[in-house]
Design an enzyme around this catalytic site. Structure first.
Site, PDB file in Angstrom:
ATOM      1  N   LYS A   1      14.749 -46.171 -22.066  1.00  9.73           N
ATOM      2  CA  LYS A   1      13.404 -46.144 -22.662  1.00  9.73           C
ATOM      3  C   LYS A   1      12.464 -47.029 -21.845  1.00  9.73           C
ATOM      4  O   LYS A   1      11.319 -46.668 -21.567  1.00  9.73           O
ATOM      5  CB  LYS A   1      13.458 -46.617 -24.125  1.00  9.73           C
ATOM      6  CG  LYS A   1      14.226 -45.679 -25.028  1.00  9.73           C
ATOM      7  CD  LYS A   1      13.494 -44.352 -25.181  1.00  9.73           C
ATOM      8  CE  LYS A   1      14.323 -43.300 -25.863  1.00  9.73           C
ATOM      9  NZ  LYS A   1      13.737 -41.962 -25.812  1.00  9.73           N
TER      10      LYS A   1
ATOM     11  N   TYR B   1      20.990 -47.390 -23.245  1.00 11.23           N
ATOM     12  CA  TYR B   1      20.005 -46.579 -23.966  1.00 11.23           C
ATOM     13  C   TYR B   1      18.636 -47.249 -23.935  1.00 11.23           C
ATOM     14  O   TYR B   1      17.625 -46.633 -23.607  1.00 11.23           O
ATOM     15  CB  TYR B   1      20.448 -46.367 -25.427  1.00 11.23           C
ATOM     16  CG  TYR B   1      19.327 -45.849 -26.303  1.00 11.23           C
ATOM     17  CD1 TYR B   1      18.887 -44.532 -26.202  1.00 11.23           C
ATOM     18  CD2 TYR B   1      18.665 -46.699 -27.212  1.00 11.23           C
ATOM     19  CE1 TYR B   1      17.832 -44.069 -26.977  1.00 11.23           C
ATOM     20  CE2 TYR B   1      17.609 -46.237 -27.981  1.00 11.23           C
ATOM     21  CZ  TYR B   1      17.196 -44.923 -27.865  1.00 11.23           C
ATOM     22  OH  TYR B   1      16.141 -44.471 -28.623  1.00 11.23           O
TER      23      TYR B   1
ATOM     24  N   SER C   1      10.924 -46.935 -28.163  1.00 14.79           N
ATOM     25  CA  SER C   1      11.659 -47.564 -29.257  1.00 14.79           C
ATOM     26  C   SER C   1      11.378 -49.055 -29.289  1.00 14.79           C
ATOM     27  O   SER C   1      11.112 -49.679 -28.251  1.00 14.79           O
ATOM     28  CB  SER C   1      13.150 -47.334 -29.014  1.00 14.79           C
ATOM     29  OG  SER C   1      13.927 -48.142 -29.857  1.00 14.79           O
TER      30      SER C   1
HETATM   31  P1  NAD Z   1      17.676 -36.328 -32.160  1.00  7.61           P
HETATM   32  O1  NAD Z   1      18.946 -36.459 -31.404  1.00  7.61           O
HETATM   33  O2  NAD Z   1      17.745 -35.845 -33.554  1.00  7.61           O
HETATM   34  O3  NAD Z   1      16.640 -35.413 -31.346  1.00  7.61           O
HETATM   35  C1  NAD Z   1      16.616 -35.362 -29.959  1.00  7.61           C
HETATM   36  C2  NAD Z   1      16.624 -33.891 -29.558  1.00  7.61           C
HETATM   37  O4  NAD Z   1      16.555 -33.781 -28.137  1.00  7.61           O
HETATM   38  C3  NAD Z   1      17.876 -33.151 -30.005  1.00  7.61           C
HETATM   39  O5  NAD Z   1      17.488 -32.011 -30.730  1.00  7.61           O
HETATM   40  C4  NAD Z   1      18.585 -32.795 -28.701  1.00  7.61           C
HETATM   41  O6  NAD Z   1      19.278 -31.561 -28.797  1.00  7.61           O
HETATM   42  C5  NAD Z   1      17.434 -32.755 -27.715  1.00  7.61           C
HETATM   43  N1  NAD Z   1      17.770 -33.035 -26.309  1.00  7.61           N
HETATM   44  C6  NAD Z   1      18.422 -34.115 -25.820  1.00  7.61           C
HETATM   45  N2  NAD Z   1      18.480 -34.037 -24.474  1.00  7.61           N
HETATM   46  C7  NAD Z   1      17.841 -32.896 -24.121  1.00  7.61           C
HETATM   47  C8  NAD Z   1      17.555 -32.279 -22.882  1.00  7.61           C
HETATM   48  N3  NAD Z   1      17.946 -32.819 -21.717  1.00  7.61           N
HETATM   49  N4  NAD Z   1      16.880 -31.116 -22.875  1.00  7.61           N
HETATM   50  C9  NAD Z   1      16.468 -30.550 -24.039  1.00  7.61           C
HETATM   51  N5  NAD Z   1      16.710 -31.082 -25.230  1.00  7.61           N
HETATM   52  C10 NAD Z   1      17.378 -32.250 -25.275  1.00  7.61           C
HETATM   53  O7  NAD Z   1      16.936 -37.758 -32.096  1.00  7.61           O
HETATM   54  P2  NAD Z   1      15.687 -38.290 -32.922  1.00  7.61           P
HETATM   55  O8  NAD Z   1      16.179 -39.324 -33.862  1.00  7.61           O
HETATM   56  O9  NAD Z   1      14.891 -37.170 -33.425  1.00  7.61           O
HETATM   57  O10 NAD Z   1      14.933 -39.058 -31.753  1.00  7.61           O
HETATM   58  C11 NAD Z   1      13.902 -38.424 -30.987  1.00  7.61           C
HETATM   59  C12 NAD Z   1      13.490 -39.362 -29.877  1.00  7.61           C
HETATM   60  O11 NAD Z   1      13.050 -40.606 -30.435  1.00  7.61           O
HETATM   61  C13 NAD Z   1      14.620 -39.710 -28.906  1.00  7.61           C
HETATM   62  O12 NAD Z   1      14.082 -39.780 -27.602  1.00  7.61           O
HETATM   63  C14 NAD Z   1      15.066 -41.078 -29.367  1.00  7.61           C
HETATM   64  O13 NAD Z   1      15.637 -41.824 -28.323  1.00  7.61           O
HETATM   65  C15 NAD Z   1      13.765 -41.689 -29.848  1.00  7.61           C
HETATM   66  N6  NAD Z   1      13.949 -42.728 -30.872  1.00  7.61           N
HETATM   67  C16 NAD Z   1      14.688 -42.459 -31.975  1.00  7.61           C
HETATM   68  C17 NAD Z   1      14.878 -43.452 -32.940  1.00  7.61           C
HETATM   69  C18 NAD Z   1      15.726 -43.190 -34.153  1.00  7.61           C
HETATM   70  O14 NAD Z   1      16.167 -44.143 -34.778  1.00  7.61           O
HETATM   71  N7  NAD Z   1      15.971 -41.960 -34.561  1.00  7.61           N
HETATM   72  C19 NAD Z   1      14.292 -44.719 -32.766  1.00  7.61           C
HETATM   73  C20 NAD Z   1      13.524 -44.951 -31.626  1.00  7.61           C
HETATM   74  C21 NAD Z   1      13.358 -43.945 -30.679  1.00  7.61           C
HETATM   75  C1  UD1 Z   2      19.475 -49.251 -34.089  1.00  6.10           C
HETATM   76  C2  UD1 Z   2      19.615 -49.285 -32.589  1.00  6.10           C
HETATM   77  C3  UD1 Z   2      18.255 -49.447 -31.943  1.00  6.10           C
HETATM   78  C4  UD1 Z   2      17.289 -48.373 -32.432  1.00  6.10           C
HETATM   79  C5  UD1 Z   2      17.229 -48.487 -33.965  1.00  6.10           C
HETATM   80  C6  UD1 Z   2      16.296 -47.473 -34.583  1.00  6.10           C
HETATM   81  C7  UD1 Z   2      21.826 -50.324 -32.295  1.00  6.10           C
HETATM   82  C8  UD1 Z   2      22.575 -51.512 -31.801  1.00  6.10           C
HETATM   83  N1  UD1 Z   2      20.488 -50.385 -32.219  1.00  6.10           N
HETATM   84  O1  UD1 Z   2      19.013 -50.500 -34.479  1.00  6.10           O
HETATM   85  O2  UD1 Z   2      18.372 -49.331 -30.535  1.00  6.10           O
HETATM   86  O3  UD1 Z   2      16.012 -48.582 -31.878  1.00  6.10           O
HETATM   87  O4  UD1 Z   2      18.548 -48.275 -34.484  1.00  6.10           O
HETATM   88  O5  UD1 Z   2      16.927 -46.264 -34.731  1.00  6.10           O
HETATM   89  O6  UD1 Z   2      22.395 -49.321 -32.711  1.00  6.10           O
HETATM   90  N2  UD1 Z   2      24.005 -52.020 -40.927  1.00  6.10           N
HETATM   91  C9  UD1 Z   2      25.006 -52.325 -41.816  1.00  6.10           C
HETATM   92  N3  UD1 Z   2      26.004 -51.405 -42.009  1.00  6.10           N
HETATM   93  C10 UD1 Z   2      26.038 -50.198 -41.354  1.00  6.10           C
HETATM   94  C11 UD1 Z   2      24.997 -49.902 -40.438  1.00  6.10           C
HETATM   95  C12 UD1 Z   2      23.999 -50.836 -40.242  1.00  6.10           C
HETATM   96  O7  UD1 Z   2      25.006 -53.403 -42.433  1.00  6.10           O
HETATM   97  O8  UD1 Z   2      26.970 -49.417 -41.564  1.00  6.10           O
HETATM   98  C13 UD1 Z   2      22.909 -52.984 -40.740  1.00  6.10           C
HETATM   99  C14 UD1 Z   2      22.756 -53.496 -39.331  1.00  6.10           C
HETATM  100  O9  UD1 Z   2      23.536 -54.635 -39.122  1.00  6.10           O
HETATM  101  C15 UD1 Z   2      21.238 -53.785 -39.284  1.00  6.10           C
HETATM  102  C16 UD1 Z   2      20.649 -52.729 -40.219  1.00  6.10           C
HETATM  103  O10 UD1 Z   2      21.711 -52.309 -41.052  1.00  6.10           O
HETATM  104  O11 UD1 Z   2      20.965 -55.065 -39.821  1.00  6.10           O
HETATM  105  C17 UD1 Z   2      20.073 -51.532 -39.494  1.00  6.10           C
HETATM  106  O12 UD1 Z   2      21.052 -51.004 -38.617  1.00  6.10           O
HETATM  107  P1  UD1 Z   2      20.814 -49.634 -37.797  1.00  6.10           P
HETATM  108  O13 UD1 Z   2      20.408 -48.561 -38.741  1.00  6.10           O
HETATM  109  O14 UD1 Z   2      22.031 -49.397 -36.974  1.00  6.10           O
HETATM  110  O15 UD1 Z   2      19.551 -49.948 -36.899  1.00  6.10           O
HETATM  111  P2  UD1 Z   2      19.299 -51.161 -35.838  1.00  6.10           P
HETATM  112  O16 UD1 Z   2      20.486 -51.987 -35.686  1.00  6.10           O
HETATM  113  O17 UD1 Z   2      18.035 -51.822 -36.235  1.00  6.10           O
END
Ligand code: NAD
Ligand code: UD1
Length: 338
Positions: free
Chosen positions: A152, A148, A124
């Site tokens: 990572k 969190y 991330s």
């Molecule tokens: P998500 O929660 O939708 O998907 C994660 C999946 O992993 C879920 O289906 C959950 O059931 C499964 N899971 C969790 N722990 C497990 C375990 N121990 N064994 C088996 N399954 C398990 O999340 P996502 O948004 O699809 O994110 C996927 C990955 O990307 C995550 O590692 C997350 O940290 C990373 N990531 C997400 C974002 C984001 O904003 N969505 C941003 C940066 C990184």
């Molecule tokens: C969040 C996570 C970050 C992760 C990223 C991508 C936190 C503190 N950080 O970041 O670890 O990598 O998502 O998934 O959660 N906002 C509003 N109103 C809302 C929600 C958000 O104004 O109800 C604003 C926030 O202040 C920010 C932007 O929208 O400026 C994006 O917010 P968000 O979607 O939560 O993502 P990040 O804060 O970038």
């Protein structure tokens, strides 16, 4: 290729599974369904018109994971499984370290036992030290502000150390920026439980009328309109990035950290305005105080992904807003109605 997708039923995993199947790869999904519904897997099958095996397991369970590897010969693992709620991780750090770091260690051990040497890891942009200069490239200083984020950071370090010890491994650490959007079919998408923390799910739910108003957290940031700026990326572009990373790990050894972002920063107001315009819906909002821990702007320098993977994001903010709304308006209760 034959790929094990951990966390493949989740938001990013489901879109990546769909693209892998469309590109002719074979997949096996391992997911505990802790934060996902089996309906997502059903819809991946429906959209791709292809079948695949699913193991409902917690990948920290080494014996069960060994069984999966005994039954398949994988070319690569794409490791999405993890917990991702930043706020929750502050109150429950042990749960996060146990799940995210524990699962990665167990997975690497089982891979080693079974001579599977390629892994693509979901990292991330949160691993970059808050306050680093934007646009941020992969050489920037690391440092996190939540458990969190540290999970990572630690998984990245574990994987770098694994490659040092076993130089015939190939590892790609994909650092995602802010994934939004959904498959244009409107059949799969993000389905958060409870009140969403992230911006886009809150915007779509407000447009549906489930919340009175979106709170915009601060309008006094040093950005073009005062609201926070982020690098939003379409989840289908992320999925394409994983397919490109799969080609890369097949032909390279070593460990590379790679940003997956667009390189463009949009503000919260840009998002709200575009969402309203593209979808012809209203998103009532109110300006609220800054959210603790937020920074002015985070956006990627995406050049390394283009150079190493031959990948760049293609979808526009209009696409992201349209596809997010298409998914949410067709599935107001997420997968529950499926
Ligand atoms: P998500 O929660 O939708 O998907 C994660 C999946 O992993 C879920 O289906 C959950 O059931 C499964 N899971 C969790 N722990 C497990 C375990 N121990 N064994 C088996 N399954 C398990 O999340 P996502 O948004 O699809 O994110 C996927 C990955 O990307 C995550 O590692 C997350 O940290 C990373 N990531 C997400 C974002 C984001 O904003 N969505 C941003 C940066 C990184
Ligand atoms: C969040 C996570 C970050 C992760 C990223 C991508 C936190 C503190 N950080 O970041 O670890 O990598 O998502 O998934 O959660 N906002 C509003 N109103 C809302 C929600 C958000 O104004 O109800 C604003 C926030 O202040 C920010 C932007 O929208 O400026 C994006 O917010 P968000 O979607 O939560 O993502 P990040 O804060 O970038």
């Amino acid at each position: 290729m034959k790929v094990l997708v951990t966390g493949g039923a989740g938001y990013i995993g489901s879109h990546t599974c769909l693209e892998l199947l469309r590109q002719g790869h074979d997949i096996v999904v391992a997911d505990s369904l802790y934060n996902a519904k089996p309906e997502a897997l059903k819809r991946i099958r429906e959209l791709s018109k292809r079948d695949f095996q699913f193991y409902e397991i917690d990948i920290r369970n080494e014996a069960e994971l060994e069984r999966v590897f005994a039954e398949h010969a994988f070319d690569c693992v794409i490791h999405f499984a993890g917990l991702k709620a930043v706020g929750e991780s502050v109150g429950l750090p042990l749960k996060y370290y146990d799940n995210n770091v524990g699962s990665t260690i167990t997975l690497c051990r089982v891979m080693k036992n079974n001579k599977v040497k390629r892994i693509i890891f979901s990292s991330s942009a949160t691993v970059y030290r808050p306050g680093v200069l934007m646009p941020v490239d992969e050489t920037a200083e690391l440092g996190c502000s939540s458990p969190y984020g540290w999970t990572k950071f630690m998984c990245e370090q574990i994987l770098r150390d694994v490659v040092t010890a076993y130089p015939d491994w190939s590892v790609v650490l994909l650092r995602y920026f802010n994934p939004i959007g959904a498959d244009p079919s409107g059949r799969i998408g993000e389905d958060p439980t409870g009140i969403p923390n992230n911006l886009l799910p809150f915007v779509t739910q407000t447009a549906l009328g489930r919340h009175d108003k979106l709170q915009i957290f601060g309008n006094d940031y040093a950005t073009h309109d005062g609201t926070g700026v982020r690098d939003y990326i379409h989840v289908a572009d992320l999925a394409d990035g994983h397919v490109a990373a799969l080609q890369f790990v097949m032909n390279h050894k070593g460990c590379e950290a790679i940003n997956l972002g667009t390189g463009i920063g949009y503000s919260v107001l840009d998002i709200v305005n575009t969402f309203e315009e593209v979808n012809k819906v209203k998103v009532p909002y109110v300006i609220s105080p800054r959210r603790p821990g937020d920074v002015d702007a985070v956006y990627a320098k995406p050049d390394k992904a283009k150079k190493l993977l031959g990948w760049e994001a293609k979808r526009t903010l209009d696409d992201m807003c349209r596809d997010s709304w298409h998914w949410q308006s067709n599935n107001p209760q997420g997968y529950q109605e499926g």
